[in-house]
Design an enzyme around this catalytic site. Structure first.
Site, mmCIF file in Angstrom:
data_model
loop_
_atom_site.group_PDB
_atom_site.id
_atom_site.type_symbol
_atom_site.label_atom_id
_atom_site.label_comp_id
_atom_site.label_asym_id
_atom_site.label_seq_id
_atom_site.Cartn_x
_atom_site.Cartn_y
_atom_site.Cartn_z
ATOM 1 N N LYS A 257 0.915 -1.194 -0.070
ATOM 2 C CA LYS A 257 -0.076 0.113 -0.252
ATOM 3 C C LYS A 257 1.024 1.154 0.050
ATOM 4 C CE LYS A 257 -2.924 2.718 2.710
ATOM 5 N NZ LYS A 257 -3.395 3.219 4.024
ATOM 6 N N GLY B 114 -8.004 9.414 10.297
ATOM 7 C CA GLY B 114 -8.242 9.515 11.674
ATOM 8 C C GLY B 114 -9.300 10.481 11.992
ATOM 9 N N THR C 203 -8.293 3.594 12.775
ATOM 10 C CA THR C 203 -8.604 4.650 14.260
ATOM 11 C C THR C 203 -9.630 4.355 14.630
ATOM 12 O OG1 THR C 203 -7.046 6.319 13.110
ATOM 13 C CG2 THR C 203 -8.504 6.846 14.808
#
Length: 257
Positions: A100, A161, A210
């Protein structure tokens, strides 16, 4: 649904939920949350998570790489050079080619630098990497990433997040309509319903870190996301009714007394 598999770079997965390994209180909590989520892919920040120093706790001691696919990522990289060096190191350490890529452009909003990201994707693809790319929700940039060899497009829903959920459904739909590559929402989801919405838009999966790791009850949230992804996928495959401005009675009108 058993035959409805997620396929990335010719690899098949039953779960469409990808889970991150950061921000948990400890590796034991991380391991349990991942098991609860049913995820078969976990992201691993090469610059932050110990995957090679045997004198310290190893991620492999908690998450079996023979059962769970590791997805090395370039979290914390702000230049193409940093990202390339990080993923080449990951390949050298563990032989990983499915990776990634994320190249950030701003330390506050953590938006990706798409110029550096595009350049990195092209180089990595030529080197034989299978690159899943974190990107903005810009359909034009998504198409360019596809053209230079990305194996999956991973637009953000909102800043990393933030927990804001999908901020631009229209762009996600545009990307969905133009690509046959796996489309995976990455960053910004806050609750299970965000995952459901993502899947109902036609996305192939979601990546969550998150929202699970920092939830008041991480294990319960991991299960909620698992179910949310499944529900959203089922809803998408079922095909929603058309929207109308007027009411439409659910009971027949003929033969009314």
């Amino acid at each position: 649904m058993k035959k409805d598999e997620l396929i990335i770079a010719k690899k098949k997965f039953k779960s469409r939920l990808i889970v991150g390994t950061g921000k948990y209180k400890n590796m034991t909590e991380c391991s349990k949350a991942i098991k609860t989520s049913g995820a078969e892919i976990v992201t691993v920040a090469v610059r932050r998570v110990n995957i090679s120093d045997k004198s310290k706790p190893l991620l492999m001691d908690y998450i079996n790489p023979k059962k769970i696919t590791y997805l090395p990522n370039t979290a914390g990289c702000f230049t193409s050079e940093e990202a390339l060096r990080t993923l080449r190191l990951a390949r050298e350490i563990g032989g990983w080619k499915l990776v990634k890529l994320e190249v950030l452009g701003d330390k506050n909003n953590l938006y990706p630098d798409m110029i550096e990201t595009l350049k990195s994707t092209e180089v990595l693809s030529k080197e034989g990497f299978k690159v899943m790319v974190y990107c903005t929700d810009d359909p034009l940039m998504a198409k360019r990433l596809e053209n230079v060899g990305a194996c999956a497009i991973m637009p953000l829903a909102a800043p990393i997040g933030s927990g804001l959920g999908i901020q631009n459904k229209t762009n996600i739909k545009l990307i969905r309509n133009q690509t046959k590559l796996p489309l995976i929402i990455d960053a910004g989801l806050g609750q299970a319903s965000d995952a459901t919405i993502s899947m109902e838009l036609g996305c192939d999966g979601v990546l969550v870190n998150t929202a699970i790791a920092k939830a008041k009850k991480p294990f319960e949230m991991a299960l909620a996301f698992k179910n949310g992804v499944i529900a959203g996928r089922q809803s998408f495959l079922a095909g929603r009714i058309n929207k109308t401005l007027m009411g439409n009675p659910s009971s027949p009108t003929k033969g009314i007394i």
